[in-house]
Scaffold this motif. Sequence first.
Motif, PDB file in Angstrom:
ATOM      1  N   SER A   6       0.835  -1.200   0.000  1.00 41.35           N
ATOM      2  CA  SER A   6       0.000   0.000   0.000  1.00 41.35           C
ATOM      3  C   SER A   6       0.872   1.253   0.000  1.00 41.35           C
ATOM      4  O   SER A   6       0.625   2.220  -0.718  1.00 41.35           O
ATOM      5  CB  SER A   6      -0.901  -0.015   1.235  1.00 41.35           C
ATOM      6  N   SER A  80     -10.356   7.647   0.100  1.00 44.77           N
ATOM      7  CA  SER A  80      -9.855   6.427  -0.546  1.00 44.77           C
ATOM      8  C   SER A  80     -10.466   6.251  -1.924  1.00 44.77           C
ATOM      9  O   SER A  80      -9.794   5.912  -2.890  1.00 44.77           O
ATOM     10  CB  SER A  80     -10.269   5.196   0.266  1.00 44.77           C
ATOM     11  N   LEU A  84      -8.516   6.377  -5.391  1.00 41.90           N
ATOM     12  CA  LEU A  84      -8.596   5.202  -6.259  1.00 41.90           C
ATOM     13  C   LEU A  84      -8.958   5.618  -7.688  1.00 41.90           C
ATOM     14  O   LEU A  84      -8.383   5.112  -8.663  1.00 41.90           O
ATOM     15  CB  LEU A  84      -9.650   4.220  -5.714  1.00 41.90           C
ATOM     16  N   TYR A  87      -5.996   7.652  -9.317  1.00 41.55           N
ATOM     17  CA  TYR A  87      -4.812   6.775  -9.346  1.00 41.55           C
ATOM     18  C   TYR A  87      -4.971   5.738 -10.473  1.00 41.55           C
ATOM     19  O   TYR A  87      -4.000   5.346 -11.113  1.00 41.55           O
ATOM     20  CB  TYR A  87      -4.739   6.072  -7.995  1.00 41.55           C
ATOM     21  N   SER A  88      -6.219   5.305 -10.691  1.00 42.72           N
ATOM     22  CA  SER A  88      -6.467   4.297 -11.730  1.00 42.72           C
ATOM     23  C   SER A  88      -6.186   4.832 -13.127  1.00 42.72           C
ATOM     24  O   SER A  88      -5.862   4.061 -14.029  1.00 42.72           O
ATOM     25  CB  SER A  88      -7.921   3.812 -11.664  1.00 42.72           C
ATOM     26  N   GLY A  91      -2.585   4.362 -13.321  1.00 41.71           N
ATOM     27  CA  GLY A  91      -2.382   2.917 -13.443  1.00 41.71           C
ATOM     28  C   GLY A  91      -2.662   2.470 -14.871  1.00 41.71           C
ATOM     29  O   GLY A  91      -1.948   1.632 -15.432  1.00 41.71           O
ATOM     30  N   LEU A 136      -8.422  -0.777 -13.210  1.00 43.94           N
ATOM     31  CA  LEU A 136      -9.418  -0.899 -12.140  1.00 43.94           C
ATOM     32  C   LEU A 136      -9.929  -2.341 -12.069  1.00 43.94           C
ATOM     33  O   LEU A 136     -10.179  -2.882 -10.989  1.00 43.94           O
ATOM     34  CB  LEU A 136     -10.566   0.070 -12.430  1.00 43.94           C
ATOM     35  N   THR A 139      -7.428  -4.424 -10.288  1.00 45.75           N
ATOM     36  CA  THR A 139      -7.536  -4.124  -8.849  1.00 45.75           C
ATOM     37  C   THR A 139      -8.715  -4.894  -8.257  1.00 45.75           C
ATOM     38  O   THR A 139      -8.593  -5.542  -7.207  1.00 45.75           O
ATOM     39  CB  THR A 139      -7.764  -2.604  -8.641  1.00 45.75           C
ATOM     40  N   SER A 300      -0.979  -0.535  -4.353  1.00 48.46           N
ATOM     41  CA  SER A 300      -1.572   0.583  -3.609  1.00 48.46           C
ATOM     42  C   SER A 300      -3.065   0.667  -3.859  1.00 48.46           C
ATOM     43  O   SER A 300      -3.844   0.887  -2.931  1.00 48.46           O
ATOM     44  CB  SER A 300      -0.922   1.910  -4.038  1.00 48.46           C
ATOM     45  N   SER A 301      -3.467   0.492  -5.116  1.00 47.09           N
ATOM     46  CA  SER A 301      -4.899   0.675  -5.417  1.00 47.09           C
ATOM     47  C   SER A 301      -5.753  -0.383  -4.721  1.00 47.09           C
ATOM     48  O   SER A 301      -6.887  -0.101  -4.327  1.00 47.09           O
ATOM     49  CB  SER A 301      -5.145   0.663  -6.927  1.00 47.09           C
TER      50      SER A 301
END
Length: 407
Positions: A6, A80, A84, A87-88, A91, A136, A139, A300-301
């Motif tokens: 994380s 969060s 997410l 951040y995605s 990613g 995503l 994840t 992390s995600s």
Amino acid sequence: MAMAGSAVGLGNIWRFPYMVGEHGGAAFVIVYIACCLLVSLPIFFSESIIGKTTRTDTFGALEFLAPKAKNVGYVAILASFIILSFYSVVGGWSFNYLIRSLGGSFNGLGMEQAREVFAGVGSSPVESVSCMLVFLGLTAMIVVAGVDKGIGRFSKISIPVLFVMVVLIAWVSLRLPGAGKGVEYLVKPDFSKLDAPAIAAALGQSFFSLSLGVGSILTYSSYMKEEDNVLQAGAWTALFDTLFAIIAGFAIMPAVFAAGIEPAAGPSLVFETLPVIFSRMGVVLPIIFFLAILIAALSSSISMLEVVVAWLVDQKGMRRSYAVLAVFAAAAALGSACAVVPRVFSSCDFFSSNVLMMIGALAFALIVGWKMPREEVLRHVRFEFVYSLIRYVAPIMIVAIAVTNLL
Ligand code: PFF
């Protein structure tokens, strides 16, 4: 391993090395470590103690310990979720670049072309949204498999692999002719650059890097065993996270300087400068590099998704698979907006890191420092001075950086 996963993420790769260089090299690293020890670690312990004692999700934990502050649980869960979503997008870019490097499309890439490629990826809604959805989706697949079989197993395998990959890139990068300038940029101490914004930046970075204030550490700690030790978990996570950030610095900056390019931070470092540099070193290095970023981002995600999923499962009685699906759908919607509209992306980033995370972190420290019985806290942290850090130093410093960053 999951906590280390994380913590280790994009923050270590694209922000830390640049910050070190900009804010005085080794002098900044010393301040960063001091911030970790005096402020971030105590907050980490607070979150961890809350999770471990209540054994439930972020909202439920706060409702149990401090009913009046229970709504802060929503703030953390929202943070969060927002992190997410944006951040995605990044990613997704990493996934996109991994595929491109597997296809060898970075061979002989020049700086100008690299800019064009990245501008193309960012401005094509279909490409950025579809890659974000793949990220995503990955994840969600890990999280739906469960805490042990999904998150635990993924972290146990991927974090050691990630570490080896970054050490390997650092080894290659440090042997390049002209790498010495990059080393100098990172290590030469310049104490004159340590002004208040530099210190606030160090603190803010250590918060983000240790995933604090959003319930990730709290939620993971709720899965700890009775005999697991909060102090040890925090200390190992912070040590590994910092070590990883420093090694990432040695993987990146020597290569940047060896190529005679000005260092940058953020997307342009990872998606413009580095593809050009690493592609000059054959086809394999870009693949390793983007795979490393993808793994770091995923580890992390999953911790952000787990915060929201744990809340839906514990508070709303949802089945884990439905909860994952629901959050996937919602994050896909906000993530699409972030992928297509740059202003949405930067607002989400700013609002979550500077406002929501700070509120969460402050609440966690205050609850453990002022609300929980002293003996209970000392049973976990053992040392009186750590308790004082949680009670006084951490809350004061959080307010100080929040004010500095917002002014
Ligand atoms: N620690 C991650 C990084 O440095 O990239 C970011 C992060 C992960 C923030 C998990 C918040 C979180 F819940």
